[in-house]
Design an enzyme around this catalytic site. Structure first.
Site, PDB file in Angstrom:
ATOM      1  N   LYS A 173       8.757  39.446 -31.095  1.00 58.18           N
ATOM      2  CA  LYS A 173       8.381  39.380 -32.369  1.00 58.18           C
ATOM      3  C   LYS A 173       9.244  40.633 -33.438  1.00 58.18           C
ATOM      4  O   LYS A 173       9.717  41.755 -33.147  1.00 58.18           O
ATOM      5  CB  LYS A 173       7.108  40.615 -32.055  1.00 58.18           C
ATOM      6  CG  LYS A 173       6.494  40.601 -33.383  1.00 58.18           C
ATOM      7  CD  LYS A 173       5.680  42.652 -33.852  1.00 58.18           C
ATOM      8  CE  LYS A 173       5.691  43.282 -34.396  1.00 58.18           C
ATOM      9  NZ  LYS A 173       6.638  42.533 -36.061  1.00 58.18           N
ATOM     10  N   GLU A 248      14.169  52.004 -26.963  1.00 59.55           N
ATOM     11  CA  GLU A 248      15.062  52.781 -27.848  1.00 59.55           C
ATOM     12  C   GLU A 248      14.570  53.104 -28.922  1.00 59.55           C
ATOM     13  O   GLU A 248      13.978  52.505 -30.246  1.00 59.55           O
ATOM     14  CB  GLU A 248      16.318  51.246 -27.956  1.00 59.55           C
ATOM     15  CG  GLU A 248      16.742  51.162 -26.989  1.00 59.55           C
ATOM     16  CD  GLU A 248      18.040  51.526 -26.377  1.00 59.55           C
ATOM     17  OE1 GLU A 248      18.116  52.810 -26.984  1.00 59.55           O
ATOM     18  OE2 GLU A 248      18.563  51.202 -25.367  1.00 59.55           O
ATOM     19  N   CYS A 282      20.040  53.848 -36.312  1.00 52.47           N
ATOM     20  CA  CYS A 282      19.018  55.394 -35.643  1.00 52.47           C
ATOM     21  C   CYS A 282      20.071  56.002 -35.510  1.00 52.47           C
ATOM     22  O   CYS A 282      19.729  57.384 -34.538  1.00 52.47           O
ATOM     23  CB  CYS A 282      18.692  54.506 -34.222  1.00 52.47           C
ATOM     24  SG  CYS A 282      19.552  53.133 -33.389  1.00 52.47           S
ATOM     25  N   GLU A 384      12.955  62.181 -38.215  1.00 51.52           N
ATOM     26  CA  GLU A 384      13.873  61.674 -39.375  1.00 51.52           C
ATOM     27  C   GLU A 384      13.440  61.207 -40.341  1.00 51.52           C
ATOM     28  O   GLU A 384      12.819  60.451 -40.751  1.00 51.52           O
ATOM     29  CB  GLU A 384      13.580  60.132 -37.919  1.00 51.52           C
ATOM     30  CG  GLU A 384      14.854  58.971 -38.144  1.00 51.52           C
ATOM     31  CD  GLU A 384      14.793  58.276 -37.381  1.00 51.52           C
ATOM     32  OE1 GLU A 384      13.549  57.592 -37.298  1.00 51.52           O
ATOM     33  OE2 GLU A 384      16.014  57.360 -36.233  1.00 51.52           O
TER      34      GLU A 384
HETATM   35  P1  NDP Z   1       8.996  50.569 -35.857  1.00 48.66           P
HETATM   36  O1  NDP Z   1       8.517  51.630 -35.245  1.00 48.66           O
HETATM   37  O2  NDP Z   1       7.479  50.601 -37.092  1.00 48.66           O
HETATM   38  O3  NDP Z   1       8.633  49.164 -35.627  1.00 48.66           O
HETATM   39  C1  NDP Z   1       9.049  48.462 -34.708  1.00 48.66           C
HETATM   40  C2  NDP Z   1       8.669  47.204 -34.446  1.00 48.66           C
HETATM   41  O4  NDP Z   1       7.763  47.703 -33.824  1.00 48.66           O
HETATM   42  C3  NDP Z   1       8.453  46.155 -35.284  1.00 48.66           C
HETATM   43  O5  NDP Z   1       8.660  45.441 -35.199  1.00 48.66           O
HETATM   44  C4  NDP Z   1       7.477  46.312 -35.644  1.00 48.66           C
HETATM   45  O6  NDP Z   1       6.362  45.656 -36.047  1.00 48.66           O
HETATM   46  C5  NDP Z   1       6.593  46.607 -34.087  1.00 48.66           C
HETATM   47  N1  NDP Z   1       5.438  47.477 -34.031  1.00 48.66           N
HETATM   48  C6  NDP Z   1       4.122  48.520 -34.387  1.00 48.66           C
HETATM   49  N2  NDP Z   1       3.537  48.665 -33.909  1.00 48.66           N
HETATM   50  C7  NDP Z   1       3.616  47.772 -32.610  1.00 48.66           C
HETATM   51  C8  NDP Z   1       2.413  47.750 -31.890  1.00 48.66           C
HETATM   52  N3  NDP Z   1       1.600  48.641 -31.785  1.00 48.66           N
HETATM   53  N4  NDP Z   1       3.362  46.999 -30.450  1.00 48.66           N
HETATM   54  C9  NDP Z   1       3.910  46.196 -30.785  1.00 48.66           C
HETATM   55  N5  NDP Z   1       5.253  46.547 -31.777  1.00 48.66           N
HETATM   56  C10 NDP Z   1       4.537  46.724 -32.702  1.00 48.66           C
HETATM   57  O7  NDP Z   1      10.134  51.455 -36.424  1.00 48.66           O
HETATM   58  P2  NDP Z   1      10.313  50.830 -38.336  1.00 48.66           P
HETATM   59  O8  NDP Z   1      10.746  48.746 -37.952  1.00 48.66           O
HETATM   60  O9  NDP Z   1      10.527  51.472 -39.095  1.00 48.66           O
HETATM   61  O10 NDP Z   1      12.418  50.884 -37.187  1.00 48.66           O
HETATM   62  C11 NDP Z   1      12.915  52.186 -38.055  1.00 48.66           C
HETATM   63  C12 NDP Z   1      12.849  53.166 -36.139  1.00 48.66           C
HETATM   64  O11 NDP Z   1      13.500  52.536 -35.508  1.00 48.66           O
HETATM   65  C13 NDP Z   1      14.052  54.085 -37.255  1.00 48.66           C
HETATM   66  O12 NDP Z   1      12.482  55.093 -35.960  1.00 48.66           O
HETATM   67  C14 NDP Z   1      14.617  53.926 -36.064  1.00 48.66           C
HETATM   68  O13 NDP Z   1      15.168  54.955 -35.072  1.00 48.66           O
HETATM   69  C15 NDP Z   1      14.667  53.351 -34.604  1.00 48.66           C
HETATM   70  N6  NDP Z   1      16.185  52.594 -34.741  1.00 48.66           N
HETATM   71  C16 NDP Z   1      16.112  53.689 -32.965  1.00 48.66           C
HETATM   72  C17 NDP Z   1      17.074  52.577 -32.187  1.00 48.66           C
HETATM   73  C18 NDP Z   1      17.546  52.760 -31.123  1.00 48.66           C
HETATM   74  O14 NDP Z   1      18.444  51.435 -30.924  1.00 48.66           O
HETATM   75  N7  NDP Z   1      17.302  53.780 -30.572  1.00 48.66           N
HETATM   76  C19 NDP Z   1      18.588  51.303 -33.015  1.00 48.66           C
HETATM   77  C20 NDP Z   1      17.748  50.897 -34.477  1.00 48.66           C
HETATM   78  C21 NDP Z   1      16.017  51.169 -34.799  1.00 48.66           C
HETATM   79  P3  NDP Z   1       5.736  45.613 -37.881  1.00 48.66           P
HETATM   80  O15 NDP Z   1       7.744  45.664 -38.486  1.00 48.66           O
HETATM   81  O16 NDP Z   1       5.206  44.711 -38.105  1.00 48.66           O
HETATM   82  O17 NDP Z   1       5.064  46.883 -37.724  1.00 48.66           O
END
Ligand code: NDP
Length: 480
Positions: A173, A248, A282, A384
């Protein structure tokens, strides 16, 4: 306008409810495609297809799985120009960033894990001539791979490559904000005849698609990269089901510059760490700690460096920063800048939306922003922001900076700049972070364990850690 489709059992399918929502081009604020508003029924279909495909894929010889993944990597390279343009248009990042980082890494991820499985080893434990134990590792089943919007194809492939290489099948997803390159990947899979049902991609909102995917009884492995709040939500749902989960999550990473650092190198790296991908990585260094002896000279040189960074059309090679991923996110980051001002922060440069002309006038641009005068414990230095915003914080001693660097709920990464090798190691040993760089930032070896401490995540991915995560060990004891 183009309709993005789900990829289920080797076919491109409309969501079962036939509903779609708008997909924006952040560079100009226009709607340019439609994203499936999928729901539980699409997830059921995809998990069913993946479960069925697992029966043969998990038994497919490693060499054959490897060859198929290498074919996919080749196809990504052959289609790289289209993928670069698509990633930039969907996310707002510069084409330069997509060309140098995102798209090459997508094929590298596949190559890395396609070949890693060929060079794996098993464990053997002998019991003084009495018995011997061998531990095999086997594929688990359907892996749910959930990835964020900041590095869309790069992070999607970081998950699906080890999952598929080790013999699992996948329901992925992608973020609903940046679905386009995952859609193009599904078209590529069809073109090269990738086996049906092995990789499935379902688009849609986290709550409507993510929840049924993570709680489905037939998805025993969850690999998630995203925000800490979403990670908590997933952990709470999946823990009672004893699913193997890798999280992550976010970071508030310290970038520490000692007075004895190579000054110019530290300036260059600090700017790269703060503003690459519009600060939406991130690993970005959003807290810049500078030793007092050099604070003023470093600040002046840093601000000068930032003043030379160009914000503009993501397609133009000369621009360093493109657009923020969405209007909502841009407003969130601008809101944090306003909050920083109210808390007494002084904006040294930037601090506002960049309004470009012509067709880009409605795009979501923010000028790279440098702030000073905020304490390490204020919300701006604790939460963040995930945008082009960095705060300068002076420090006097090693002990003091270690304490400040560690004083957040996160523990993803840190960078230390010093020419004193002993100090570098000492500080690295005392920093609470899963990844520490000395005199560099984001230098990535795919073999290393990647992940964070504290609320930056759970578990590690990368190299053998990924191969282990996506497999289950089984020990067999043989009496001699
Ligand atoms: P989100 O947590 O909002 O979303 C990440 C993914 O999870 C998206 O595909 C999102 O879908 C999905 N999602 C949302 N709600 C659910 C749920 N209930 N169940 C399962 N999946 C769900 O993060 P962002 O997309 O805003 O990304 C930014 C964040 O990612 C930052 O906090 C960043 O630090 C972190 N990040 C961490 C990394 C690491 O390796 N530690 C690397 C890169 C980013 P949808 O978009 O449809 O809401």
């Amino acid at each position: 306008m183009e309709k993005i489709l789900n990829y289920i059992n080797g076919e491109l399918l409309e969501p079962s409810n036939r509903s779609y929502f708008e997909n924006y081009n952040p560079s100009n604020g226009s709607v340019y495609s439609w994203v499936p508003d999928s729901d539980e029924s699409d997830i059921k279909l995809a998990v069913g297809a993946a479960k069925e495909a697992f029966k043969s894929w998990s038994k497919t010889p490693k060499q054959e799985r490897s060859n198929l993944l290498l074919k996919l990597a080749d196809a990504i390279e052959e289609n790289s120009e289209e993928l670069i343009r698509a990633e930039s248009r969907d996310n707002g990042k510069t084409e330069t960033q997509a060309r140098n980082v995102d798209i090459p890494r997508a094929s590298t991820n596949l190559r890395f894990f396609a070949t890693a499985i060929l060079h794996d080893h098993s464990e053997l434990h002998e019991m003084d001539g009495d018995a011997l134990n061998y531990t095999s590792r086997q594929a688990i089943g359907v892996a749910a791979c959930i990835s964020p919007w900041n590095l869309p194809l790069y992070l999607l492939t970081w998950k699906i490559a080890p999952a598929l290489a080790t013999g699992n099948t996948v329901v992925a997803k992608p973020s609903e904000i940046t679905p386009m390159t995952a859609f193009l990947l599904s078209k590529i899979c069809i073109e090269i005849g990738f086996p049906k049902g092995v990789l499935n991609i379902v688009h849609g909102y986290g709550s409507k698609v993510g929840d049924p995917l993570t709680t489905h009884p037939d998805t025993p492995i969850i690999s998630f990269t995203g925000g800490t709040q979403t990670g908590k939500h997933i952990a709470a749902l999946t823990a009672p089901m004893f699913k193997k989960t890798s999280l992550e999550l976010g970071g508030k990473n310290p970038n520490i510059v000692f007075a004895d650092a190579d000054f110019n190198q530290a300036i260059d790296m600090a700017a790269k760490a703060a503003f690459s991908n519009q600060g939406q990585i991130c690993l970005c260094g959003s807290r810049l700690f500078i030793q007092k002896e050099i604070y003023h000279s470093f600040k002046d040189a840093f601000v000068q460096k930032v003043s030379a960074l160009k914000v503009g059309d993501p397609k133009a090679n000369e621009n360093d920063l493109g657009a923020m991923v969405s209007e909502t996110h841009m407003k969130k980051v601008l809101g944090k800048i306003e909050e920083a001002k109210k808390l007494g922060g002084k904006i040294l440069i930037g601090g506002e939306r960049a309004i470009l002309g012509g067709e880009l006038r409605n795009g979501y641009y923010i000028r790279p922003t440098v702030i000073e005068g905020l304490s390490n414990d204020c919300t701006i230095n604790q939460e963040e922001i995930f945008g082009p915003v960095v705060c300068l914080i002076p420090f006097e001693t090693e002990e003091e900076v270690i304490e400040m660097a560690n004083a957040t709920k996160y523990g993803l990464s840190a960078s230390i700049f010093t020419e004193n090798i002993g100090r570098g190691h000492r500080v690295a040993a005392n920093i609470d972070a899963g990844i520490v760089w000395i005199n560099t930032w984001i230098t990535r070896d795919l073999r290393i364990p990647f992940g964070g401490m504290k609320q930056s995540g759970l578990g590690r991915e990368g190299g053998f850690k990924s191969l282990q995560f996506f497999t289950e060990p089984k020990n067999v004891c043989v009496k001699i």
